[in-house]
Design a protein around this motif. Structure first.
Motif, PDB file in Angstrom:
ATOM      1  N   ASN A 137      16.569  -8.933 -13.249  1.00  0.00           N
ATOM      2  CA  ASN A 137      15.981  -8.634 -14.653  1.00  0.00           C
ATOM      3  C   ASN A 137      16.851  -9.918 -14.951  1.00  0.00           C
ATOM      4  OD1 ASN A 137      14.639  -6.672 -15.516  1.00  0.00           O
ATOM      5  ND2 ASN A 137      16.233  -5.931 -16.007  1.00  0.00           N
ATOM      6  N   LEU A 138      17.419 -10.733 -14.663  1.00  0.00           N
ATOM      7  CA  LEU A 138      17.910 -11.954 -14.649  1.00  0.00           C
ATOM      8  C   LEU A 138      16.831 -13.180 -14.354  1.00  0.00           C
ATOM      9  CD1 LEU A 138      20.345 -14.291 -14.888  1.00  0.00           C
ATOM     10  CD2 LEU A 138      20.908 -13.896 -12.683  1.00  0.00           C
ATOM     11  N   PHE A 139      15.932 -13.169 -13.386  1.00  0.00           N
ATOM     12  CA  PHE A 139      15.433 -14.015 -13.069  1.00  0.00           C
ATOM     13  C   PHE A 139      13.511 -13.586 -13.452  1.00  0.00           C
ATOM     14  CE2 PHE A 139      19.090 -14.350  -9.707  1.00  0.00           C
ATOM     15  CZ  PHE A 139      18.385 -16.146  -9.865  1.00  0.00           C
ATOM     16  N   ASN A 140      13.247 -12.186 -14.267  1.00  0.00           N
ATOM     17  CA  ASN A 140      11.979 -11.712 -14.551  1.00  0.00           C
ATOM     18  C   ASN A 140      11.059 -11.673 -13.319  1.00  0.00           C
ATOM     19  OD1 ASN A 140      10.693 -11.143 -16.583  1.00  0.00           O
ATOM     20  ND2 ASN A 140      10.021 -13.497 -17.513  1.00  0.00           N
ATOM     21  N   ILE A 141      11.646 -11.549 -12.561  1.00  0.00           N
ATOM     22  CA  ILE A 141      10.926 -11.095 -11.099  1.00  0.00           C
ATOM     23  C   ILE A 141      10.575 -10.002 -10.840  1.00  0.00           C
ATOM     24  CG2 ILE A 141       9.590 -11.991  -9.047  1.00  0.00           C
ATOM     25  CD1 ILE A 141      11.402 -14.658  -9.234  1.00  0.00           C
ATOM     26  N   PRO A 142       9.348  -8.945 -10.873  1.00  0.00           N
ATOM     27  CA  PRO A 142       9.878  -7.364 -10.595  1.00  0.00           C
ATOM     28  C   PRO A 142      10.081  -7.850  -9.105  1.00  0.00           C
ATOM     29  CG  PRO A 142       7.361  -8.631 -11.432  1.00  0.00           C
ATOM     30  CD  PRO A 142       8.120  -9.808 -10.751  1.00  0.00           C
ATOM     31  N   LYS A 143      10.670  -6.629  -8.843  1.00  0.00           N
ATOM     32  CA  LYS A 143      11.373  -7.048  -7.277  1.00  0.00           C
ATOM     33  C   LYS A 143      10.386  -6.168  -6.479  1.00  0.00           C
ATOM     34  CE  LYS A 143      12.993  -1.732  -7.517  1.00  0.00           C
ATOM     35  NZ  LYS A 143      13.840  -0.686  -6.876  1.00  0.00           N
ATOM     36  N   VAL A 144      10.810  -6.041  -5.174  1.00  0.00           N
ATOM     37  CA  VAL A 144       9.863  -5.948  -4.269  1.00  0.00           C
ATOM     38  C   VAL A 144       9.530  -4.347  -3.510  1.00  0.00           C
ATOM     39  CG1 VAL A 144       9.464  -5.528  -1.484  1.00  0.00           C
ATOM     40  CG2 VAL A 144      10.370  -7.812  -2.698  1.00  0.00           C
ATOM     41  N   LEU A 145       8.390  -3.295  -3.736  1.00  0.00           N
ATOM     42  CA  LEU A 145       8.737  -2.061  -3.952  1.00  0.00           C
ATOM     43  C   LEU A 145       8.802  -1.890  -2.694  1.00  0.00           C
ATOM     44  CD1 LEU A 145       5.511  -1.296  -6.704  1.00  0.00           C
ATOM     45  CD2 LEU A 145       7.751  -1.982  -6.798  1.00  0.00           C
ATOM     46  N   SER A 146       8.648  -0.441  -2.415  1.00  0.00           N
ATOM     47  CA  SER A 146       8.627   0.477  -1.167  1.00  0.00           C
ATOM     48  C   SER A 146       7.795   0.805  -1.221  1.00  0.00           C
ATOM     49  CB  SER A 146       9.642   1.740  -1.756  1.00  0.00           C
ATOM     50  OG  SER A 146       9.021   2.285  -2.716  1.00  0.00           O
ATOM     51  N   ALA A 147       7.152   1.435   0.347  1.00  0.00           N
ATOM     52  CA  ALA A 147       5.420   2.264   0.574  1.00  0.00           C
ATOM     53  C   ALA A 147       5.384   3.272  -0.627  1.00  0.00           C
ATOM     54  CB  ALA A 147       5.697   2.761   2.002  1.00  0.00           C
TER      55      ALA A 147
ATOM     56  N   GLN B 133       2.502   4.784  -5.925  1.00  0.00           N
ATOM     57  CA  GLN B 133       2.234   5.327  -6.403  1.00  0.00           C
ATOM     58  C   GLN B 133       1.323   4.266  -8.100  1.00  0.00           C
ATOM     59  OE1 GLN B 133       2.717   8.170  -7.994  1.00  0.00           O
ATOM     60  NE2 GLN B 133       2.657   8.191  -9.868  1.00  0.00           N
ATOM     61  N   LEU B 134       2.039   2.946  -7.713  1.00  0.00           N
ATOM     62  CA  LEU B 134       1.249   1.664  -8.403  1.00  0.00           C
ATOM     63  C   LEU B 134      -0.662   1.989  -8.630  1.00  0.00           C
ATOM     64  CD1 LEU B 134       2.165   0.135 -10.179  1.00  0.00           C
ATOM     65  CD2 LEU B 134       2.316  -1.787  -8.960  1.00  0.00           C
ATOM     66  N   LEU B 135      -0.132   1.902  -7.405  1.00  0.00           N
ATOM     67  CA  LEU B 135      -2.035   1.773  -6.440  1.00  0.00           C
ATOM     68  C   LEU B 135      -2.499   2.980  -7.640  1.00  0.00           C
ATOM     69  CD1 LEU B 135      -2.068   0.248  -3.281  1.00  0.00           C
ATOM     70  CD2 LEU B 135      -2.364  -0.917  -5.540  1.00  0.00           C
ATOM     71  N   ARG B 136      -2.130   4.825  -7.887  1.00  0.00           N
ATOM     72  CA  ARG B 136      -2.350   5.162  -8.185  1.00  0.00           C
ATOM     73  C   ARG B 136      -3.086   5.713  -9.144  1.00  0.00           C
ATOM     74  NH1 ARG B 136       0.142   9.859  -4.024  1.00  0.00           N
ATOM     75  NH2 ARG B 136      -0.616   9.874  -2.400  1.00  0.00           N
ATOM     76  N   GLU B 137      -1.838   4.875 -10.102  1.00  0.00           N
ATOM     77  CA  GLU B 137      -1.574   4.767 -11.240  1.00  0.00           C
ATOM     78  C   GLU B 137      -2.926   3.673 -11.897  1.00  0.00           C
ATOM     79  OE1 GLU B 137       2.084   3.725 -12.646  1.00  0.00           O
ATOM     80  OE2 GLU B 137       2.883   5.722 -12.310  1.00  0.00           O
ATOM     81  N   GLN B 138      -2.673   2.094 -11.212  1.00  0.00           N
ATOM     82  CA  GLN B 138      -3.835   1.464 -11.818  1.00  0.00           C
ATOM     83  C   GLN B 138      -5.258   1.838 -11.461  1.00  0.00           C
ATOM     84  OE1 GLN B 138      -3.064  -1.881  -9.031  1.00  0.00           O
ATOM     85  NE2 GLN B 138      -0.839  -2.396 -10.131  1.00  0.00           N
ATOM     86  N   ASN B 139      -4.827   2.681 -10.331  1.00  0.00           N
ATOM     87  CA  ASN B 139      -7.037   3.160  -9.790  1.00  0.00           C
ATOM     88  C   ASN B 139      -6.990   4.408 -11.054  1.00  0.00           C
ATOM     89  OD1 ASN B 139      -8.541   3.801  -8.558  1.00  0.00           O
ATOM     90  ND2 ASN B 139      -8.047   5.818  -7.514  1.00  0.00           N
TER      91      ASN B 139
END
Length: 509
Positions: free
Chosen positions: A451-461, A466-472
C-alpha cells in the motif's frame, strides 16, 4: 585551442602468454601504466579481435564515470577487473567456464562472455548477478559486440552463424524458457572470426562479419537482409569499420591489412564522377571494388586485432609477430611500432578515450565510487515485486549502508561477504530517483509495503487464475447485458412498426 582531456586516446594491448596489459598514448607512444596479473597468463587470445580484454565504464557512476578493464584469463576460468589508478586488479574471481571472448555494454551495466562450447554468459556488473546462460552456438563463440544503444548484441561463432540477441531476452522470467536470437544469419560457409556493429540504433545499424571463407558480409538488423558480400584474396581474422562506415579494414593471416571502400566510384557519359554504395546484385570482389588494392604492409604474422581512433584517422593493429603498429589511415604509412610484450604474440589492442584516472592519480572527494562485485556462478532467481519494493523502501529510508560514505571511493566485495547492501542501496536509489514521488505516498488508512507504494503485489498462480475467472465472468455478463439490450431494442422497434402499419390500415378502411 585544446578540447580538454577527453580528446587524448589510449591504447591497451595484451597477450595471451604475457601477464601484463600495457597502456600507452596513441599519438606520442608514451607509456602510461601497466596492469599486472598476480598469476596465470594474460587475456584470452583464442578469438581474433578484442579477445579476452574489454574496456568499459563503471555502472551507476554519475557524470564522470570511471573506466574499468575486464580481462578473461587465457589459461583458466578466471576474470580480472582493473581500475586505472593502480597496477593490481581491483577484483579477481572464478567463473564457471573459461571465457574466450568478453565484451562490456556501452552503458557499463552488463558484461557478456563466450566460451569454447558455444555458451554465452551475461552478468549484471553492479550486482554480479548471472542473468542468463544461453546455449547460443554449436561451436566456440569468437566475437561479441553490443549495438550503440545497448538494446541488442551480436555474436559470431565457429559454427558459421551470426546471431543477434535482444537485451530484453536476457531477463529470466522464471518459466524455464531459453531465449532465441532476434536474427540468425547463416550466409557464411566457414567459421566466423569477427563481427562489428555499425553506428546507430538497433533499428538502423548494420552488422559486418568476416569469415575464413574469405568473405565479409554486411547485414541489416532491422530487415534481416544481407546488404552485400565482399570477396577477399585471403581469409580474414579481424575487422574494423571507420565511424562514417565509408571504409573497412580486414586483417589476414599473412600480416596483410586490406582497406575496402564501402562505395564505388564510376563515371557517367559526361565523365562526371558518380559515387554509389555497394549493392546486393552481385558479390563484390576486392580487386574490382578497389582498383589499386590498398593494403597496409608491415606485419609478418597473423593480424589478431584491429582498432580505429575515434575520428578514424589512426589504425592500430596487433599481430602474432609480437608487434603493435600505429598507422595513418589516409597515407597507409607506419607512424609507430611497439614491442612492449617482449616478442610474445599480441592478441588484443583497443583504442579508447583517455580515462580521467590517468590524468588525476589521486582520487578526489567528488569522484564517484567504483562498484565492483564478483560475478556469480549460478543464475539467480528473479526477484518478486515484494522483494523489489522492500529493497527500494529500505534504500529510501536510508537503512542500507551507502557506498558514497566510504573513504576509499572503491567498493570491493568478496563473494562470501554479506555487507553488500551499499551496492544494492545505490542501485535502488538510482532506480527510483527519477520516479514521481506521488507514487510513494501511502493511501489513507493503509499500511505495509504494497500500500505504501500503491502498487499491486505479485499474484500467485492460484490468485491469478481466480482473477482471470472473475474477469471472464464480468466480460460474459457484459456481453449478455449487451445482447439483451439489443434484443429489447429490436423487439420494441418491431412493435412500433406493427402498430404504425395497423393504424394506417384502419384509417384506410
Amino acid at each position: 585551442m585544446g578540447f580538454g582531456p577527453y580528446v587524448a586516446e589510449v591504447v591497451a594491448s595484451g597477450s595471451d602468454v604475457d601477464t601484463q596489459i600495457h597502456l600507452w598514448d596513441l599519438h606520442s607512444g608514451s607509456q602510461y601504466a601497466t596492469l599486472r596479473a598476480s598469476g596465470g597468463n594474460g587475456p584470452s587470445g583464442t578469438r581474433s579481435g578484442q579477445g579476452g580484454l574489454a574496456i568499459g565504464h563503471a555502472p551507476l557512476s554519475g557524470t564522470r564515470p570511471p573506466m574499468l578493464a575486464v580481462v578473461a584469463q587465457a589459461d583458466r576460468a578466471m576474470i580480472y577487473i582493473y581500475g586505472f589508478r593502480k597496477e593490481q586488479p581491483l577484483l579477481k574471481f572464478v567463473v564457471p567456464e573459461k571465457i574466450v571472448t568478453i565484451e562490456v555494454s556501452n552503458d557499463g551495466t552488463l558484461c557478456a562472455g563466450g566460451t569454447v562450447q558455444g555458451r554465452l554468459y551475461v552478468w549484471e556488473i553492479v550486482t554480479g548477478k548471472l542473468l542468463r546462460v544461453i546455449d547460443a552456438h554449436y561451436k566456440a563463440i569468437r566475437a561479441i559486440r553490443w549495438t550503440n544503444d545497448d538494446l541488442a548484441f551480436v555474436t559470431g561463432s565457429e559454427d558459421s552463424l551470426v546471431n543477434v540477441w535482444n537485451r530484453d531476452s536476457l531477463q529470466d522470467v522464471g518459466d524455464g524458457s531459453s531465449p532465441v536470437p532476434y536474427r540468425s544469419w547463416n550466409g557464411h560457409t566457414l567459421p566466423v572470426t569477427d563481427v562489428v556493429c555499425g553506428f546507430g540504433l538497433v533499428t538502423t545499424a548494420r552488422v559486418f562479419s568476416v569469415s575464413l571463407d574469405r568473405t565479409c558480409k554486411v547485414w541489416d538488423i532491422f530487415t534481416g537482409n544481407q546488404i552485400v558480400t565482399i570477396l577477399f584474396p585471403k581469409p580474414l581474422y579481424t575487422l574494423a569499420v571507420d565511424p562514417t562506415e565509408l571504409r573497412m579494414y580486414g586483417g589476414a593471416g599473412d600480416g596483410t591489412i586490406y582497406q575496402v571502400d564501402l562505395f564505388r566510384r564510376t563515371e557517367d557519359a559526361q565523365k562526371n564522377v558518380v559515387v554509389e554504395s555497394l549493392r546486393t546484385d552481385r558479390i563484390e570482389d576486392f580487386a574490382s571494388t578497389n582498383g589499386d588494392k590498398p593494403t597496409f604492409v608491415g606485419h609478418t604474422g597473423k593480424i589478431n586485432s584491429l582498432s580505429l581512433s575515434l575520428e578514424g584517422t589512426h589504425l592500430v593493429s596487433a599481430s602474432a609477430d609480437g608487434s603493435v603498429i600505429t598507422w595513418d589511415t589516409s597515407s597507409r604509412m607506419q607512424l609507430r611500432v611497439s614491442r612492449n610484450h617482449n616478442g610474445a604474440p599480441v592478441t588484443s589492442a583497443i583504442v579508447f578515450r583517455k580515462p580521467l584516472e590517468l590524468l588525476e592519480l589521486q582520487p578526489k572527494p567528488e569522484d564517484p565510487a567504483i562498484v565492483v562485485r564478483p560475478f556469480a556462478k549460478m543464475v539467480s532467481p528473479p526477484l518478486s515485486m515484494d522483494e523489489v519494493l522492500a529493497k527500494a523502501k529500505e534504500a529510501l529510508e536510508g537503512k542500507m549502508t551507502m557506498g558514497e560514505a566510504l573513504p576509499n571511493r572503491t567498493l570491493i566485495y568478496d563473494e562470501d561477504e554479506v555487507s553488500h547492501q551499499g551496492v544494492q542501496s545505490n542501485f535502488y536509489r538510482d532506480l527510483l530517483k527519477n520516479v514521481d514521488s506521488s507514487l510513494f505516498q501511502p493511501e489513507e488508512g493503509s499500511a505495509g509495503v504494497t500500500n505504501l507504494f500503491n502498487i499491486p503485489k505479485v499474484l500467485s498462480a492460484e490468485e491469478e487464475l481466480q482473477l482471470l475467472r472473475e474477469q471472464n465472468a464480468m466480460l460474459r455478463k457484459a456481453n449478455d447485458d449487451l445482447y439483451q439490450a439489443a434484443m429489447h431494442a429490436l423487439v420494441r422497434v418491431g412493435k412500433e412498426e406493427d402498430e404504425q402499419d395497423g393504424g394506417t390500415s384502419m384509417r384506410l378502411d
